[in-house]
Design a protein around this motif. Structure first.
Motif, PDB file in Angstrom:
ATOM      1  N   HIS A 118       0.838  -1.197   0.000  1.00 31.08           N
ATOM      2  CA  HIS A 118       0.000   0.000   0.000  1.00 31.08           C
ATOM      3  C   HIS A 118       0.874   1.248   0.000  1.00 31.08           C
ATOM      4  O   HIS A 118       1.788   1.386   0.822  1.00 31.08           O
ATOM      5  CB  HIS A 118      -0.911   0.002   1.220  1.00 31.08           C
ATOM      6  CG  HIS A 118      -1.975  -1.052   1.176  1.00 31.08           C
ATOM      7  ND1 HIS A 118      -2.925  -1.103   0.182  1.00 31.08           N
ATOM      8  CD2 HIS A 118      -2.225  -2.103   2.006  1.00 31.08           C
ATOM      9  CE1 HIS A 118      -3.728  -2.131   0.401  1.00 31.08           C
ATOM     10  NE2 HIS A 118      -3.329  -2.754   1.486  1.00 31.08           N
ATOM     11  N   LEU A 119       0.572   2.164  -0.901  1.00 32.57           N
ATOM     12  CA  LEU A 119       1.319   3.419  -1.004  1.00 32.57           C
ATOM     13  C   LEU A 119       0.751   4.503  -0.103  1.00 32.57           C
ATOM     14  O   LEU A 119       1.275   5.604  -0.051  1.00 32.57           O
ATOM     15  CB  LEU A 119       1.309   3.912  -2.448  1.00 32.57           C
ATOM     16  CG  LEU A 119       1.924   2.960  -3.479  1.00 32.57           C
ATOM     17  CD1 LEU A 119       1.839   3.571  -4.863  1.00 32.57           C
ATOM     18  CD2 LEU A 119       3.355   2.619  -3.107  1.00 32.57           C
ATOM     19  N   GLY A 120      -0.314   4.185   0.596  1.00 35.03           N
ATOM     20  CA  GLY A 120      -0.933   5.127   1.508  1.00 35.03           C
ATOM     21  C   GLY A 120      -1.760   4.381   2.531  1.00 35.03           C
ATOM     22  O   GLY A 120      -1.754   3.147   2.579  1.00 35.03           O
ATOM     23  N   ALA A 121      -2.458   5.123   3.358  1.00 39.60           N
ATOM     24  CA  ALA A 121      -3.300   4.545   4.402  1.00 39.60           C
ATOM     25  C   ALA A 121      -4.755   4.883   4.119  1.00 39.60           C
ATOM     26  O   ALA A 121      -5.062   5.908   3.512  1.00 39.60           O
ATOM     27  CB  ALA A 121      -2.886   5.076   5.771  1.00 39.60           C
ATOM     28  N   ALA A 122      -5.643   4.023   4.574  1.00 35.75           N
ATOM     29  CA  ALA A 122      -7.068   4.259   4.376  1.00 35.75           C
ATOM     30  C   ALA A 122      -7.816   3.996   5.669  1.00 35.75           C
ATOM     31  O   ALA A 122      -7.462   3.085   6.431  1.00 35.75           O
ATOM     32  CB  ALA A 122      -7.614   3.361   3.260  1.00 35.75           C
ATOM     33  N   HIS A 123      -8.821   4.810   5.920  1.00 33.14           N
ATOM     34  CA  HIS A 123      -9.671   4.587   7.090  1.00 33.14           C
ATOM     35  C   HIS A 123     -11.106   5.007   6.756  1.00 33.14           C
ATOM     36  O   HIS A 123     -11.355   5.714   5.780  1.00 33.14           O
ATOM     37  CB  HIS A 123      -9.148   5.365   8.313  1.00 33.14           C
ATOM     38  CG  HIS A 123      -9.336   6.849   8.204  1.00 33.14           C
ATOM     39  ND1 HIS A 123      -8.348   7.688   7.753  1.00 33.14           N
ATOM     40  CD2 HIS A 123     -10.400   7.641   8.505  1.00 33.14           C
ATOM     41  CE1 HIS A 123      -8.793   8.936   7.763  1.00 33.14           C
ATOM     42  NE2 HIS A 123     -10.034   8.940   8.218  1.00 33.14           N
ATOM     43  N   ALA A 124     -12.029   4.550   7.580  1.00 39.03           N
ATOM     44  CA  ALA A 124     -13.437   4.880   7.382  1.00 39.03           C
ATOM     45  C   ALA A 124     -13.701   6.303   7.844  1.00 39.03           C
ATOM     46  O   ALA A 124     -13.316   6.689   8.956  1.00 39.03           O
ATOM     47  CB  ALA A 124     -14.315   3.899   8.146  1.00 39.03           C
ATOM     48  N   THR A 125     -14.357   7.094   7.009  1.00 37.52           N
ATOM     49  CA  THR A 125     -14.703   8.458   7.410  1.00 37.52           C
ATOM     50  C   THR A 125     -15.935   8.468   8.309  1.00 37.52           C
ATOM     51  O   THR A 125     -16.181   9.430   9.018  1.00 37.52           O
ATOM     52  CB  THR A 125     -14.976   9.337   6.177  1.00 37.52           C
ATOM     53  OG1 THR A 125     -16.050   8.757   5.417  1.00 37.52           O
ATOM     54  CG2 THR A 125     -13.739   9.414   5.299  1.00 37.52           C
ATOM     55  N   SER A 126     -16.711   7.415   8.234  1.00 39.74           N
ATOM     56  CA  SER A 126     -17.889   7.240   9.076  1.00 39.74           C
ATOM     57  C   SER A 126     -18.165   5.750   9.132  1.00 39.74           C
ATOM     58  O   SER A 126     -17.417   4.946   8.559  1.00 39.74           O
ATOM     59  CB  SER A 126     -19.105   7.986   8.490  1.00 39.74           C
ATOM     60  OG  SER A 126     -19.423   7.475   7.210  1.00 39.74           O
ATOM     61  N   GLU A 127     -19.210   5.354   9.839  1.00 40.13           N
ATOM     62  CA  GLU A 127     -19.562   3.944   9.855  1.00 40.13           C
ATOM     63  C   GLU A 127     -19.796   3.484   8.421  1.00 40.13           C
ATOM     64  O   GLU A 127     -20.493   4.152   7.657  1.00 40.13           O
ATOM     65  CB  GLU A 127     -20.832   3.711  10.683  1.00 40.13           C
ATOM     66  CG  GLU A 127     -20.639   3.909  12.174  1.00 40.13           C
ATOM     67  CD  GLU A 127     -20.498   5.363  12.579  1.00 40.13           C
ATOM     68  OE1 GLU A 127     -19.883   5.644  13.616  1.00 40.13           O
ATOM     69  OE2 GLU A 127     -20.992   6.227  11.824  1.00 40.13           O
ATOM     70  N   CYS A 128     -19.195   2.357   8.059  1.00 43.27           N
ATOM     71  CA  CYS A 128     -19.357   1.904   6.686  1.00 43.27           C
ATOM     72  C   CYS A 128     -19.307   0.388   6.596  1.00 43.27           C
ATOM     73  O   CYS A 128     -18.835  -0.291   7.511  1.00 43.27           O
ATOM     74  CB  CYS A 128     -18.319   2.532   5.757  1.00 43.27           C
ATOM     75  SG  CYS A 128     -16.637   2.039   6.084  1.00 43.27           S
ATOM     76  N   GLN A 129     -19.825  -0.096   5.477  1.00 47.66           N
ATOM     77  CA  GLN A 129     -19.823  -1.522   5.187  1.00 47.66           C
ATOM     78  C   GLN A 129     -19.076  -1.758   3.887  1.00 47.66           C
ATOM     79  O   GLN A 129     -19.253  -1.015   2.906  1.00 47.66           O
ATOM     80  CB  GLN A 129     -21.256  -2.044   5.073  1.00 47.66           C
ATOM     81  CG  GLN A 129     -22.018  -1.994   6.398  1.00 47.66           C
ATOM     82  CD  GLN A 129     -23.461  -2.449   6.239  1.00 47.66           C
ATOM     83  OE1 GLN A 129     -24.250  -1.820   5.549  1.00 47.66           O
ATOM     84  NE2 GLN A 129     -23.797  -3.555   6.877  1.00 47.66           N
ATOM     85  N   LEU A 130     -18.255  -2.791   3.884  1.00 47.44           N
ATOM     86  CA  LEU A 130     -17.434  -3.119   2.729  1.00 47.44           C
ATOM     87  C   LEU A 130     -17.603  -4.585   2.364  1.00 47.44           C
ATOM     88  O   LEU A 130     -18.060  -5.397   3.175  1.00 47.44           O
ATOM     89  CB  LEU A 130     -15.951  -2.864   3.029  1.00 47.44           C
ATOM     90  CG  LEU A 130     -15.538  -1.522   3.633  1.00 47.44           C
ATOM     91  CD1 LEU A 130     -14.092  -1.581   4.083  1.00 47.44           C
ATOM     92  CD2 LEU A 130     -15.731  -0.411   2.624  1.00 47.44           C
ATOM     93  N   ILE A 131     -17.215  -4.906   1.157  1.00 43.03           N
ATOM     94  CA  ILE A 131     -17.013  -6.291   0.746  1.00 43.03           C
ATOM     95  C   ILE A 131     -15.554  -6.416   0.336  1.00 43.03           C
ATOM     96  O   ILE A 131     -15.045  -5.593  -0.440  1.00 43.03           O
ATOM     97  CB  ILE A 131     -17.944  -6.694  -0.410  1.00 43.03           C
ATOM     98  CG1 ILE A 131     -19.381  -6.809   0.097  1.00 43.03           C
ATOM     99  CG2 ILE A 131     -17.500  -8.026  -1.024  1.00 43.03           C
ATOM    100  CD1 ILE A 131     -20.394  -7.129  -0.983  1.00 43.03           C
ATOM    101  N   SER A 132     -14.879  -7.414   0.875  1.00 40.95           N
ATOM    102  CA  SER A 132     -13.477  -7.631   0.548  1.00 40.95           C
ATOM    103  C   SER A 132     -13.338  -8.833  -0.378  1.00 40.95           C
ATOM    104  O   SER A 132     -14.133  -9.774  -0.326  1.00 40.95           O
ATOM    105  CB  SER A 132     -12.642  -7.846   1.811  1.00 40.95           C
ATOM    106  OG  SER A 132     -13.013  -9.063   2.457  1.00 40.95           O
TER     107      SER A 132
END
Length: 279
Positions: free
Chosen positions: A199-213
């Motif tokens: 990863h060339l950067g970092a990622a985080h949730a800006t609010s409550e969220c749902q993802l599929i990986s």
């Protein structure tokens, strides 16, 4: 009733947090996410309550999981094409490779310099992605994959890495720049097609969220067992990496963008002229 039970549960949770001296910011985050989670599922029949589902055959369970949860992946050209070409394979991926993921506001999704092992689709909420300036000049970019049929079956992914040599020198990244990936967006497709990408950067949730990986190693191992899918996706992986090497914005290496989305759609339309483009 259910409302009384919810109120009791939240009263117990608040008491628990106070008794354990949980810091106020963390307590607030926990209570906020608990409220979000319960509101989001209060009208849904939980799978755990339907014991008869355990009696279904594995194929029926896979198909049910796909149509109820993972069908949204068809919005991406790769998974749309797989659904049209190898529907049973997509159903099996629902058991082995696809997964649901929930994040509270501020939760990290991944950190800079970590191995990129999953592709993520944002189903609800949004993800913030911050580029790491130093990594953009030091990190290798994946190379085109080997010719199908010559790769070792021990390899769990399509390709290896070589030094970053884009068609033109990328501009200096802005360390304060943030990319916001909204609902129906995706990040880290490159993890499916490259073996040593970090990863060339970092990622985080800006609010409550749902993802599929989509777990990269399992995805590729499953594709390798399907001769037609492996042949076509090998060609796509090679084209994808070549296309990515010409990207000038470092953030676009990981964040989905209109140019790469159009490229993916165009590639599969050229492979299967009669296929229907993803909605």
């Amino acid at each position: 009733n259910m409302q009384d039970d919810k109120s009791k549960q939240f009263w117990l949770l608040r008491r628990f947090l106070v008794q354990r001296h949980v810091p106020t910011p963390l307590s607030f985050k926990i209570l906020r996410y608990a409220e979000y989670a319960t509101n989001n599922t209060q009208d849904m029949v939980p799978r755990s309550r339907i014991g008869v589902l355990a009696e279904l055959t594995p194929q029926l369970q896979d198909e049910l999981a796909f149509v109820t949860t993972f069908h949204v992946l068809r919005s991406h050209a790769v998974f749309h094409h797989l659904s049209e070409m190898a529907e049973v394979l997509m159903h099996r991926l629902s058991r082995k490779v696809f997964a649901e993921l929930s994040l509270a506001g501020g939760d990290p999704l991944f950190a800079a310099a970590e191995p990129a092992s999953h592709m993520y689709f944002v189903i609800k909420g949004a993800i913030s992605y911050f580029i790491d300036e130093a990594l953009c000049t030091e990190t290798p970019l994946p190379s085109p994959l080997v010719t199908p049929g010559t790769e070792s079956k021990k390899h769990s992914v399509f390709s290896v890495s070589l030094p970053l040599t884009p068609a033109s020198s990328p501009p200096e990244p802005d360390p304060d720049a943030t990319s916001i990936v909204q609902q129906d967006g995706y990040v880290c497709e490159v993890s499916l097609w490259a073996s040593e990408f970090i990863h060339l950067g970092a990622a985080h949730a800006t609010s409550e969220c749902q993802l599929i990986s989509v777990e990269a190693t399992g995805f590729v191992q499953s594709i390798m067992k399907h001769q037609v899918a492996w042949s076509q996706l090998s060609s796509y992986a090679s084209a994808f990496i070549h296309k990515l090497a010409a990207v000038n914005d470092p953030a676009q290496l990981e964040c989905g963008n209109p140019e790469m989305t159009a490229f993916s759609v165009s590639f599969f339309e050229s492979q299967s002229p009669k296929s229907v483009a993803p909605p």
